[in-house]
Design an enzyme around this catalytic site. Structure first.
Site, PDB file in Angstrom:
ATOM      1  N   LYS A 112       0.766  -1.049  -0.142  1.00  0.00           N
ATOM      2  CA  LYS A 112       0.064   0.151  -0.055  1.00  0.00           C
ATOM      3  C   LYS A 112       0.896   1.444   0.137  1.00  0.00           C
ATOM      4  CE  LYS A 112      -4.040  -2.192   1.698  1.00  0.00           C
ATOM      5  NZ  LYS A 112      -3.925  -3.546   1.573  1.00  0.00           N
TER       6      LYS A 112
HETATM    7  C1  LIG Z   1      -4.391  -4.714   1.108  1.00  0.00           C
HETATM    8  C2  LIG Z   1      -3.550  -5.915   1.017  1.00  0.00           C
HETATM    9  C3  LIG Z   1      -4.071  -6.986  -0.097  1.00  0.00           C
HETATM   10  C4  LIG Z   1      -5.337  -6.672  -0.661  1.00  0.00           C
HETATM   11  O1  LIG Z   1      -5.192  -5.799  -1.797  1.00  0.00           O
HETATM   12  P1  LIG Z   1      -6.540  -5.325  -2.591  1.00  0.00           P
HETATM   13  O2  LIG Z   1      -6.004  -4.042  -3.451  1.00  0.00           O
HETATM   14  O3  LIG Z   1      -7.329  -4.722  -1.398  1.00  0.00           O
HETATM   15  O4  LIG Z   1      -7.123  -6.331  -3.261  1.00  0.00           O
HETATM   16  C5  LIG Z   1      -3.214  -8.097  -0.016  1.00  0.00           C
HETATM   17  N1  LIG Z   1      -2.287  -8.336   0.718  1.00  0.00           N
HETATM   18  C6  LIG Z   1      -1.846  -7.285   1.645  1.00  0.00           C
HETATM   19  C7  LIG Z   1      -0.546  -7.473   2.302  1.00  0.00           C
HETATM   20  C8  LIG Z   1      -2.592  -6.162   1.716  1.00  0.00           C
HETATM   21  O5  LIG Z   1      -2.103  -5.131   2.606  1.00  0.00           O
END
Ligand SMILES: *Cc1c(COP(=O)(O)O)cnc(C)c1O
Length: 471
Positions: A112
């Site tokens: 993120k």
């Molecule tokens: C947020 C997240 C996901 C999922 O991603 P999306 O874009 O919501 O599908 C998968 N793995 C981790 C470690 C995350 O922080």
């Protein structure tokens, strides 16, 4: 570039408008009016660029009219300068066919950061221009909160209020949020609440006239188009290293809210030769059911070792349904209204056919997850986190991919972020990278509040220095 809402009636906005708006006013999500496309020779010409330069090239068409190429380049240089690996998103080879794309070299150890480090700087730029303030209110089950706080801490014209369910995020995740000492950061631990309870309070605040007429309330979750846009870049970066545009590449994506995998869909729309996108889910498998047989129905959330994928409904799936289903906002608004009432819907034939051209799916339970973690460790000496392990399981289970097509699993979190689950599967406890420093020695700043909307709203109203007339 102009942006339209998936539900057809919200005003068309430019990039600056959609970045500050988050959700569209008709309840839909914003998408570009048309997909910009790179030719094969344009893609080939970008090979070998440093990540921040590639990022600016890929995103330029999306920000046209709101940022000059130089402004965008400057923002990318600063956002990606904070990553601990020079390649920003390096590839690691596991065996002849399988690769990991490490997306966790940012400040909070999850993918993120790639989008949020840019988003924080976009907010600051646009708010200064319009002489506005933003009060960001969010709820987190862990990763989004820490990445968002790191991205906006100390930035001008922004306050952030991050709610987490008290006692239900990991120690590392909590400390990454609460040890960030900045006057514009406010952590709230909501007592006796689940993530969904905290999220419901946030949604109510967005609709509450007592709050939204006094404050310009903003969102940092992946309904924000700018986040998806930033994630398109690493699909290009990885595929080009593995031979694109001459060679096709497949990706397996650990999926929750469908933001990350939708960015891969966008990359394909822009001309990247993507063989396939594998949507990997844990036992919370609404997306797997939707893609496999058209049944999009929400159940109860089962807590797993991959909490960032424990979802009931995936907000960004609406973007896929819109784009695959003929971009008919009126019809989609009706379909989504039906879903909100019944908590279930069928995909149309057009949506199913459109999606199946590029997307397949697979589901991994706890055993499959641990099995993939052990395979990566024993076979390639790689310690991976539970989310990545679900992606790797799906990648290895995928059928019908020719042996000369590389399959890239997105490694979405650093294993140290989920140390307990890794230790259960492998028997070894990953240590925090040195750049986390004394995370466990720092003072925490957090306010416990009862799980009542009025208490949370009063706290926000009292602390938000960034009051401004709603725009
Ligand atoms: C947020 C997240 C996901 C999922 O991603 P999306 O874009 O919501 O599908 C998968 N793995 C981790 C470690 C995350 O922080």
């Amino acid at each position: 570039m102009q942006y339209v809402s998936t539900r057809g009636t919200a005003p068309v906005l430019d990039f600056e408008g959609v970045t500050l708006a988050g959700l569209a006013s008709d309840g839909g999500l914003y998408l570009p009016q048309e997909w910009p496309r790179f030719s094969e020779s344009e893609i080939a010409a970008m090979a070998g660029l440093p990540y921040a330069e590639l990022a600016a090239r890929i995103m330029t068409p999306f920000v046209a009219g709101s940022l000059s190429p130089d402004e965008l380049q400057d923002l990318c240089d600063r956002a990606y300068g904070r990553f601990s690996h020079d390649a920003v998103t390096p590839l690691v080879q596991l065996d002849q066919q399988h690769w990991l794309l490490e997306l966790f070299h940012g400040p909070t150890l999850a993918f993120k950061d790639v989008a949020l480090q840019l988003l924080g700087r976009l907010f600051e730029t646009f708010l200064k221009r319009s002489d506005d303030h933003l009060t960001i209110v969010g709820a987190t089950s862990g990763d989004t909160g820490s990445a968002a706080i790191d991205a906006v801490a100390g930035r001008e014209r922004i306050d952030i209020f991050m709610l987490h369910p008290k006692g239900r995020v990991s120690d590392v995740q909590r400390r990454q949020m609460t040890t960030m000492r900045a006057p514009n950061v406010h952590n709230i631990a909501v007592e006796d609440a689940s993530f969904d309870d905290a999220q419901a309070m946030v949604k109510r605040m967005f609709r509450d006239p007592a709050m939204n007429t006094r404050f310009h309330i903003g969102a940092v979750n992946s309904i924000n188009w700018a986040r998806l846009m930033a994630q398109v870049v690493y699909y290009f970066a990885a595929a080009m290293q593995l031979g694109a545009p001459q060679r096709k590449v497949a990706f397996s994506v650990p999926t929750g809210n469908f933001g990350d995998v939708f960015a891969g869909y966008v990359a394909a729309k822009m001309g990247l030769p993507v063989e396939r996108l594998i949507v990997a889910t844990n036992v919370n498998d609404i997306l797997h059911r939707a893609l496999a047989n058209g049944d999009y129905s929400a159940g109860d959330v089962t807590p797993t070792a991959s909490p960032s994928m424990d979802i009931q409904v995936s907000s960004n799936f609406e973007r896929l349904l819109f784009d695959c289903g003929g971009r008919d906002g009126t019809a989609l608004a009706r379909q989504m209204d039906g879903f909100e009432l019944e908590r279930a819907m069928r995909l149309t034939d057009a949506q199913r056919t459109g999606a199946s051209g590029l997307l397949t799916s697979a589901r991994a339970d706890a055993d499959a997850m641990s099995g993939a973690m052990r395979w990566a460790h024993d076979r390639a000496g790689q310690v991976i986190d539970p989310h990545t392990a679900i992606g790797l399981h799906a990648a290895r289970a995928a059928e019908g991919i020719a042996p000369d097509i590389p399959v890239v699993t997105l490694a979405t979190a650093h294993p140290a972020k989920f140390r307990d689950a890794v230790e259960r599967a492998l028997g070894t406890r990953p240590s925090l990278p040195a750049r986390m420093g004394d995370l466990f020695g720092r003072e925490e700043f957090c306010t416990d509040l009862p799980g009542e909307y009025d208490a949370v709203a009063a706290f926000v109203a009292d602390r938000a220095t960034a009051a401004s007339p709603a725009t």
